[in-house]
Design a protein around this motif. Structure first.
Motif, mmCIF file in Angstrom:
data_model
loop_
_atom_site.group_PDB
_atom_site.id
_atom_site.type_symbol
_atom_site.label_atom_id
_atom_site.label_comp_id
_atom_site.label_asym_id
_atom_site.label_seq_id
_atom_site.Cartn_x
_atom_site.Cartn_y
_atom_site.Cartn_z
ATOM 1 N N GLN A 267 -22.846 -21.786 41.339
ATOM 2 C CA GLN A 267 -21.820 -21.625 40.941
ATOM 3 C C GLN A 267 -21.564 -20.589 39.805
ATOM 4 O O GLN A 267 -22.493 -20.264 38.816
ATOM 5 N N VAL A 268 -20.437 -19.936 39.527
ATOM 6 C CA VAL A 268 -20.229 -19.037 38.360
ATOM 7 C C VAL A 268 -18.806 -19.151 37.982
ATOM 8 O O VAL A 268 -17.912 -19.187 38.780
ATOM 9 N N PHE A 269 -18.902 -19.384 36.543
ATOM 10 C CA PHE A 269 -17.480 -19.553 35.944
ATOM 11 C C PHE A 269 -17.233 -18.535 34.996
ATOM 12 O O PHE A 269 -18.123 -18.024 34.226
ATOM 13 N N LEU A 270 -15.764 -17.801 34.967
ATOM 14 C CA LEU A 270 -15.486 -16.763 34.080
ATOM 15 C C LEU A 270 -14.830 -17.554 33.066
ATOM 16 O O LEU A 270 -13.956 -18.615 33.136
ATOM 17 N N THR A 271 -15.203 -17.469 31.728
ATOM 18 C CA THR A 271 -14.469 -17.935 30.496
ATOM 19 C C THR A 271 -14.053 -16.602 29.783
ATOM 20 O O THR A 271 -14.322 -15.598 29.941
ATOM 21 N N GLY A 272 -13.572 -16.969 28.538
ATOM 22 C CA GLY A 272 -13.087 -16.053 27.675
ATOM 23 C C GLY A 272 -11.802 -15.381 27.980
ATOM 24 O O GLY A 272 -11.009 -15.757 28.589
ATOM 25 N N ALA B 8 -10.723 -14.554 31.739
ATOM 26 C CA ALA B 8 -10.216 -15.744 32.279
ATOM 27 C C ALA B 8 -8.945 -16.047 31.848
ATOM 28 O O ALA B 8 -8.095 -16.899 32.917
ATOM 29 N N GLU B 9 -8.421 -15.943 30.725
ATOM 30 C CA GLU B 9 -7.183 -15.894 30.349
ATOM 31 C C GLU B 9 -5.881 -14.826 30.811
ATOM 32 O O GLU B 9 -4.819 -14.625 30.792
ATOM 33 N N GLY B 10 -6.818 -14.104 31.516
ATOM 34 C CA GLY B 10 -5.985 -12.602 32.008
ATOM 35 C C GLY B 10 -5.691 -11.699 30.971
ATOM 36 O O GLY B 10 -4.853 -10.665 31.262
ATOM 37 N N LYS B 11 -6.535 -11.461 30.279
ATOM 38 C CA LYS B 11 -6.391 -10.410 29.382
ATOM 39 C C LYS B 11 -7.707 -9.695 29.368
ATOM 40 O O LYS B 11 -8.593 -10.181 29.691
ATOM 41 N N ASN B 12 -7.184 -8.198 29.198
ATOM 42 C CA ASN B 12 -8.426 -7.391 29.257
ATOM 43 C C ASN B 12 -9.380 -7.635 28.271
ATOM 44 O O ASN B 12 -8.704 -7.787 27.171
ATOM 45 N N SER B 13 -10.574 -7.353 28.223
ATOM 46 C CA SER B 13 -11.666 -7.608 27.152
ATOM 47 C C SER B 13 -12.655 -6.428 27.445
ATOM 48 O O SER B 13 -12.982 -6.166 28.539
ATOM 49 N N LYS C 198 -19.799 -29.942 30.699
ATOM 50 C CA LYS C 198 -20.280 -28.864 29.935
ATOM 51 C C LYS C 198 -19.137 -27.510 29.857
ATOM 52 O O LYS C 198 -19.289 -26.605 28.621
ATOM 53 N N LEU C 199 -18.222 -27.618 30.555
ATOM 54 C CA LEU C 199 -17.176 -26.580 30.672
ATOM 55 C C LEU C 199 -16.217 -26.890 29.368
ATOM 56 O O LEU C 199 -15.146 -26.327 29.184
ATOM 57 N N ASP C 200 -16.212 -28.321 28.945
ATOM 58 C CA ASP C 200 -15.274 -28.949 28.130
ATOM 59 C C ASP C 200 -15.326 -28.243 26.784
ATOM 60 O O ASP C 200 -16.342 -27.848 26.349
ATOM 61 N N GLY C 201 -14.258 -27.549 26.038
ATOM 62 C CA GLY C 201 -14.272 -27.038 24.867
ATOM 63 C C GLY C 201 -14.394 -25.543 25.063
ATOM 64 O O GLY C 201 -14.556 -24.700 23.916
ATOM 65 N N VAL C 202 -14.704 -24.962 26.095
ATOM 66 C CA VAL C 202 -14.981 -23.542 26.591
ATOM 67 C C VAL C 202 -13.667 -22.835 26.106
ATOM 68 O O VAL C 202 -13.823 -21.574 26.105
ATOM 69 N N GLY C 203 -12.563 -23.564 26.765
ATOM 70 C CA GLY C 203 -11.245 -22.756 26.654
ATOM 71 C C GLY C 203 -10.925 -22.552 28.302
ATOM 72 O O GLY C 203 -11.188 -23.431 29.129
ATOM 73 N N THR C 204 -10.293 -21.403 28.616
ATOM 74 C CA THR C 204 -10.137 -21.451 29.924
ATOM 75 C C THR C 204 -11.001 -20.946 30.899
ATOM 76 O O THR C 204 -11.871 -19.921 30.432
#
Length: 183
Positions: A113-118, A121-126, A171-177
């Motif tokens: 599994q791979v999750f994108l955060t930050g 993940a919110e759809g903002k360029n970074s 483990k994803l709780d509190g990470v944000g989107t």
């Protein structure tokens, strides 16, 4: 074909429209609000409203009624649009996520599994790509791959790695989107 070419010409004209496309297509589960976009992009609500209207005319986004306040409109991507997948792939390429999947995840071996955060993940360029990987990986090899891909995409990649037995969705709780990229 001519209709698709016209849509592409209309789509990628202007920085605000590109930001809107990033915001909506990077994470198609997200919904945005006019007021929030006005604040985020630091432009007038009229300008944002015009850009949203143009995307609606092309049927790329949909307007939704807010469940808590009927006066507040939400906007989200139209997943049933015939060009949704193609446009999303273009946006993923623009953000560099396609390179991450192609050059890192496919070569690391046993990634489940791979999750994108930050911000992405919110759809903002970074300038950062924040990932959570679940699997048994060679961390030294991963670091070498990341260094190569960072040069390719011009972004820093930050990764948290969990072995399958130590990972659970809490483990994803509190990470944000969080957006699942793979798995």
């Amino acid at each position: 074909y001519r209709g698709e070419a016209m849509i592409l010409e209309q789509l990628f004209s202007g920085k605000i429209r590109l930001k809107l496309m990033m915001r909506l297509f990077l994470n198609p589960n997200m919904r945005v609000f006019l007021w929030g976009l006005e604040q985020e992009f630091d432009v007038s609500s009229n300008f944002v409203r015009q850009q949203l209207a143009k995307l609606q005319e092309m049927k790329l986004i949909q307007e939704y009624e807010n469940e808590e306040n009927a006066k507040v409109k939400e906007y989200g991507v139209n997943r049933s649009h015939p060009m949704f997948s193609s446009l999303r792939n273009i946006i993923l390429q623009y953000a560099g996520l396609d390179q991450i999947v192609e050059h890192i995840l496919e070569k690391l071996g046993d990634v489940t599994q791979v999750f994108l955060t930050g911000e992405l993940a919110e759809g903002k360029n970074s300038h950062f790509v924040d990932l959570i990987l679940v699997g048994d990986v060679d961390k030294l090899y991963m670091i070498r791959l990341i260094e190569k891909v960072e040069e390719l995409i011009g972004k820093k990649i930050r990764i948290a790695v969990f072995a399958p037995q130590e990972f659970s969705k809490d483990k994803l709780d509190g990470v944000g989107t969080v957006m699942e990229l793979y798995g």
